[in-house]
Design a protein around this motif. Structure first.
Motif, PDB file in Angstrom:
ATOM      1  N   MET A   5       0.836  -1.206   0.000  1.00  0.00           N
ATOM      2  CA  MET A   5       0.000   0.000   0.000  1.00  0.00           C
ATOM      3  C   MET A   5       0.868   1.252   0.000  1.00  0.00           C
ATOM      4  O   MET A   5       1.490   1.577   1.009  1.00  0.00           O
ATOM      5  CB  MET A   5      -0.941  -0.026   1.184  1.00  0.00           C
ATOM      6  N   ALA A  43       0.906  -4.927   5.547  1.00  0.00           N
ATOM      7  CA  ALA A  43       0.149  -4.958   6.800  1.00  0.00           C
ATOM      8  C   ALA A  43      -1.049  -5.880   6.655  1.00  0.00           C
ATOM      9  O   ALA A  43      -1.685  -6.268   7.627  1.00  0.00           O
ATOM     10  CB  ALA A  43      -0.312  -3.558   7.173  1.00  0.00           C
ATOM     11  N   LYS A  44      -1.339  -6.226   5.406  1.00  0.00           N
ATOM     12  CA  LYS A  44      -2.474  -7.115   5.159  1.00  0.00           C
ATOM     13  C   LYS A  44      -2.013  -8.559   5.214  1.00  0.00           C
ATOM     14  O   LYS A  44      -1.151  -8.957   4.444  1.00  0.00           O
ATOM     15  CB  LYS A  44      -3.067  -6.818   3.770  1.00  0.00           C
ATOM     16  N   ASN A  45      -2.597  -9.328   6.122  1.00  0.00           N
ATOM     17  CA  ASN A  45      -2.260 -10.742   6.168  1.00  0.00           C
ATOM     18  C   ASN A  45      -3.269 -11.489   5.309  1.00  0.00           C
ATOM     19  O   ASN A  45      -4.093 -12.236   5.792  1.00  0.00           O
ATOM     20  CB  ASN A  45      -2.301 -11.227   7.617  1.00  0.00           C
ATOM     21  N   SER A  46      -3.193 -11.207   4.026  1.00  0.00           N
ATOM     22  CA  SER A  46      -4.213 -11.772   3.138  1.00  0.00           C
ATOM     23  C   SER A  46      -3.600 -12.846   2.256  1.00  0.00           C
ATOM     24  O   SER A  46      -2.593 -12.627   1.582  1.00  0.00           O
ATOM     25  CB  SER A  46      -4.814 -10.658   2.285  1.00  0.00           C
ATOM     26  N   LEU A  47      -4.233 -14.011   2.314  1.00  0.00           N
ATOM     27  CA  LEU A  47      -3.730 -15.149   1.546  1.00  0.00           C
ATOM     28  C   LEU A  47      -3.767 -14.848   0.054  1.00  0.00           C
ATOM     29  O   LEU A  47      -2.849 -15.195  -0.685  1.00  0.00           O
ATOM     30  CB  LEU A  47      -4.587 -16.380   1.868  1.00  0.00           C
ATOM     31  N   THR A  80       4.490 -10.451   6.560  1.00  0.00           N
ATOM     32  CA  THR A  80       3.407  -9.638   7.098  1.00  0.00           C
ATOM     33  C   THR A  80       3.918  -8.760   8.236  1.00  0.00           C
ATOM     34  O   THR A  80       4.642  -9.227   9.112  1.00  0.00           O
ATOM     35  CB  THR A  80       2.297 -10.552   7.632  1.00  0.00           C
ATOM     36  N   LYS A  81       3.517  -7.497   8.215  1.00  0.00           N
ATOM     37  CA  LYS A  81       3.859  -6.581   9.316  1.00  0.00           C
ATOM     38  C   LYS A  81       3.027  -6.944  10.530  1.00  0.00           C
ATOM     39  O   LYS A  81       1.860  -7.298  10.362  1.00  0.00           O
ATOM     40  CB  LYS A  81       3.542  -5.135   8.916  1.00  0.00           C
ATOM     41  N   HIS A 110      -5.927  -2.739  11.370  1.00  0.00           N
ATOM     42  CA  HIS A 110      -4.999  -2.546  10.278  1.00  0.00           C
ATOM     43  C   HIS A 110      -4.007  -1.436  10.570  1.00  0.00           C
ATOM     44  O   HIS A 110      -2.802  -1.584  10.432  1.00  0.00           O
ATOM     45  CB  HIS A 110      -5.811  -2.180   9.035  1.00  0.00           C
ATOM     46  N   GLN A 140      -1.117  -2.088  12.981  1.00  0.00           N
ATOM     47  CA  GLN A 140       0.003  -2.955  12.613  1.00  0.00           C
ATOM     48  C   GLN A 140       1.279  -2.150  12.348  1.00  0.00           C
ATOM     49  O   GLN A 140       2.360  -2.571  12.739  1.00  0.00           O
ATOM     50  CB  GLN A 140      -0.330  -3.777  11.360  1.00  0.00           C
ATOM     51  N   THR A 141       1.150  -0.996  11.697  1.00  0.00           N
ATOM     52  CA  THR A 141       2.335  -0.215  11.357  1.00  0.00           C
ATOM     53  C   THR A 141       3.057   0.334  12.595  1.00  0.00           C
ATOM     54  O   THR A 141       4.261   0.123  12.730  1.00  0.00           O
ATOM     55  CB  THR A 141       1.965   0.908  10.365  1.00  0.00           C
ATOM     56  N   ALA A 192       4.800  -2.431  14.152  1.00  0.00           N
ATOM     57  CA  ALA A 192       5.976  -2.799  13.359  1.00  0.00           C
ATOM     58  C   ALA A 192       7.139  -1.857  13.652  1.00  0.00           C
ATOM     59  O   ALA A 192       8.286  -2.291  13.790  1.00  0.00           O
ATOM     60  CB  ALA A 192       5.637  -2.766  11.874  1.00  0.00           C
ATOM     61  N   LYS A 225      -4.435  -9.232  14.828  1.00  0.00           N
ATOM     62  CA  LYS A 225      -4.627 -10.124  13.681  1.00  0.00           C
ATOM     63  C   LYS A 225      -5.906 -10.940  13.854  1.00  0.00           C
ATOM     64  O   LYS A 225      -6.624 -11.193  12.891  1.00  0.00           O
ATOM     65  CB  LYS A 225      -3.431 -11.057  13.522  1.00  0.00           C
ATOM     66  N   LEU A 237      -8.886  -8.802  13.128  1.00  0.00           N
ATOM     67  CA  LEU A 237      -8.974  -8.668  11.672  1.00  0.00           C
ATOM     68  C   LEU A 237      -9.575  -9.920  11.056  1.00  0.00           C
ATOM     69  O   LEU A 237     -10.439  -9.847  10.176  1.00  0.00           O
ATOM     70  CB  LEU A 237      -7.577  -8.469  11.101  1.00  0.00           C
ATOM     71  N   LYS A 264     -12.944 -10.352   8.935  1.00  0.00           N
ATOM     72  CA  LYS A 264     -12.921 -10.914   7.571  1.00  0.00           C
ATOM     73  C   LYS A 264     -13.899 -12.085   7.453  1.00  0.00           C
ATOM     74  O   LYS A 264     -14.561 -12.231   6.430  1.00  0.00           O
ATOM     75  CB  LYS A 264     -11.524 -11.391   7.229  1.00  0.00           C
ATOM     76  N   PHE A 295     -13.932 -15.500   3.035  1.00  0.00           N
ATOM     77  CA  PHE A 295     -13.338 -16.829   2.869  1.00  0.00           C
ATOM     78  C   PHE A 295     -14.349 -17.746   2.199  1.00  0.00           C
ATOM     79  O   PHE A 295     -14.689 -18.791   2.721  1.00  0.00           O
ATOM     80  CB  PHE A 295     -12.936 -17.405   4.221  1.00  0.00           C
TER      81      PHE A 295
END
Lengths: 224, 426
Positions: free
Chosen positions: A53, A80-84, A100-101, B230, B233-234, B237, B275, B278, B282, B288
């Motif tokens: 991003m 930052a997205k943990n998207s498969l 992944t962050k 989301h 996370q930064t 990090a 996570k 999130l 999702k 999914f």
């Protein structure tokens, strides 16, 4: 070795550069999509650390441009997205790895190390460290030309240490490397010690010098 | 519970019965009064005619006396008698008499008029009688007819009520069905049937408002969770990477190193909560949806391999009995579900105990040792921790539950033989 860090978060980019530059990588920055595109088109890098991003566009597009230009730069996506889906897509378009962050810099460093070594075709994908030789493709390790059998975790740890030479790596970082997100749920991290002890023993038994030093009681450092 | 229209039906029926009952005496007196009036008039006319006819015969007294005797013999309804008194006024009354030709008791009622008539300048008393319907019979007939009408009325009420309640409440029932099947996380908009009934229309407008408001709130709540997790996370990090750099400082003491390690672990926990939140968002957002068929036994095996460090760490022995079970589901989600179930069992098991995993065609049971039964009602809720010092995110079982919901599976918990049993039905 030249590494391009494409990341809009300045603090993150600085930390990555600071950590990687100790490994004698030369780091350059790009903070926007446009800037990244220009640099990628003009220069060649051994490895690109790519945030998905970005202001101005998606990192995926940069990946497509690289592929279109037939560039051989190694690419590691940090997102930052943990998207498969993102992961599968990125790897399909030509990224070499996906992280992944938040991640540990040691983790990134080890992966950058592996990618760069894998991309060096002249070297037949082997990493040499004095008497230790690692074949990154067949995942075999030899000490003084004598093969030693490592478990998957021991092999991972060895690559991790060699990718973070002379750096202090804490026990929790190693636990996270081995167990992923679940590491903090463990009551203790003794299993890290067990794996390291086995690795050390296998290496020294085969006649290797002991490069792995314990520091601060529970930290480790691989010394040249 | 009674239906709404049944509540109105009962007072309607009672009221109708009361009205009908009270109409019986009213009808009776009315009919009786009309009868008497008409008969009195009739009697008057007859008396008038008798008097006139006799006078017009112009017969002498002897013939008259003969005629009267004859008259009295053959005329059943009137009688002429010589009067020795003078009546100034006509007298009308009712008498009852046994029918002389009937062998059983048959009392007839008669309306009688007594009047003084003058024939050949002599006074006579003329009595005219007319048979009247007996009052008991009148009452009986009226009551019978009222009863028949009452039954017709009530049957009509009940049939009408049934028809009306079906017809009137149809839009309402339709709305009710829609509301019953409404689920906030389905994101489907509810559309109500058009109706021309003001109350229902108002109800629909109010419901529409309520539902769209709920959906908006739910959406923004989900978006908030996703965005917040989301965005966090930064910064996590950045802190993590700064710690990595700090760790390389040559002048670091053992104590400082230990503090960095503690921060590292806390950060790890923080990012896992993030996570997991999130992930929950999702799953709720149906991200999914791609499913495939696979053997659940393989997923269980993989999860156990992945967690072998955890098993060793607590010296937990594993007893497994896995039979092949083909499921259709999202593979990534199923792996997360398995990991969470196993991790949960490991974390809450005492050191050195054993965990039992049994997989059959349609269910999977994970059992681990425990001392006290857990609260079934809150076990799968978010951030409901069962043990005070657990390191978990408080979301593991909530995720298990959410994945089950997503797949149309169920999970239940029971405590038996000092063991926690989590059973997954698929």
């Amino acid at each position: 070795m030249k590494v391009l860090i494409i990341e809009d978060e300045q603090e993150l980019a600085n930390s990555i550069a600071q950590y990687l530059s100790e490994e004698s990588y030369r780091c350059e920055f790009a903070t926007t999509y446009q800037e990244a595109l220009e640099k990628v088109e003009i220069f060649n890098y051994d490895c690109i650390v790519l945030d998905i991003m970005l202001p101005g566009g998606s990192g995926m597009k940069i990946l497509e441009v690289l592929k279109h230009m037939n560039k051989q730069d190694g690419v590691i996506i940090i997102s930052a997205k943990n998207s498969l889906d993102d992961k599968i897509n990125g790897l399909k378009i030509g990224a070499d790895d996906y992280l992944t962050k938040p991640f540990h810099l040691a983790e990134l460093s080890a992966r950058v190390f592996s990618i760069i070594r894998r991309k060096q075709f002249d070297n037949t994908n082997t990493v040499r460290h004095h008497e230790i030789t690692i074949d990154l493709l067949s995942k075999t390790v030899t000490v003084n030309d004598q093969e030693i059998i490592l478990t998957k975790k021991e092999y991972d740890l060895l690559i991790y240490f060699i990718g973070n030479k002379n750096r202090v790596i804490s026990k929790s970082t190693l636990a996270e490397h081995i167990s992923g997100d679940f590491a903090d749920m463990l009551d203790n991290h003794d299993f890290v010690y067990t794996h390291i002890k086995n690795l050390k023993k296998k290496l020294t038994d085969a006649g290797s010098h002991n490069y792995l030093k314990t520091i601060y009681g529970t930290g480790y450092r691989w010394e040249e | 519970m009674k239906k709404l229209l049944d509540h109105t039906l009962k007072p309607f029926i009672v009221y109708a019965l009361l009205v009908l009952l009270s109409s019986i005496p009213v009808y009776f007196f009315l009919v009786d009064w009309i009868w008497s009036k008409e008969l009195d008039e009739n009697n008057q006319l007859i008396a008038q005619r008798i008097e006139n006819e006799f006078n017009e015969q112009n017969i002498n007294d002897e013939q008259l006396a003969e005629s009267i005797r004859f008259w009295n013999n053959i005329q059943p309804v009137s009688k002429i008698e010589a009067a020795n008194r003078t009546l100034t006024k006509d007298s009308t009354y009712t008498i009852r008499r046994q029918n002389p030709y009937s062998e059983h008791i048959a009392v007839d009622r008669f309306r009688v008029l007594e009047r003084i008539i003058i024939i050949n300048n002599r006074y006579f008393i003329l009595t005219v009688e007319t048979n009247v319907e007996e009052s008991e019979e009148t009452i009986a007939y009226i009551a019978a007819i009222t009863f028949i009408f009452g039954i017709i009325l009530i049957t009509g009420f009940i049939i009408l009520n049934r028809r009306l309640s079906q017809k009137l409440w149809k839009p309402f029932n339709h709305t009710l069905q829609k509301l019953k099947s409404f689920r906030l996380n389905n994101e489907s908009v509810v559309s109500f049937q058009d109706t021309h009934i003001a109350e229902f229309k108002e109800l629909h407008i109010a419901l529409d408002k309520l539902i769209s408001h709920s959906i908006t709130t739910y959406q923004s709540q989900k978006e908030f969770t996703e965005n917040a997790s989301h965005e966090l996370q930064t910064p996590i990090a950045i802190i993590k990477n700064k710690l990595d750099i700090l760790l390389q400082d040559k002048s670091l003491t053992d104590n400082q190193y230990n503090i960095i390690e503690e921060i590292n672990l806390t950060l790890l926990r923080m990012s896992r909560i993030n996570k997991n939140l999130l992930l929950l968002a999702k799953i709720e957002n149906k991200q999914f949806e791609d499913v495939q068929q696979f053997n659940l036994a393989n997923t269980v095996d993989n999860a156990m391999n992945e967690l072998d460090d955890f098993f060793e760490n607590k010296q937990i022995s594993l007893q497994k009995n896995l039979q092949p079970a083909i499921v259709t589901s999202n593979q990534a989600l199923t792996e997360i579900l398995m990991n969470n179930l196993l991790l949960n069992a490991i974390r809450h098991s005492p050191t050195g105990s054993s965990i039992n995993i049994r997989l059959t065609g349609h269910q999977l049971t994970v059992a681990n040792a425990g001392t006290l039964a857990l609260d079934k009602n809150t076990l799968f809720d978010r951030f409901k921790k069962t043990a005070p010092d657990t390191k978990g995110s408080g979301l593991g079982l909530a995720i298990v539950k959410e994945i089950c919901n997503n797949n149309g599976w169920t999970i239940d918990y029971r405590f038996e033989h000092r063991q926690h049993h989590f059973t997954l039905h698929f």
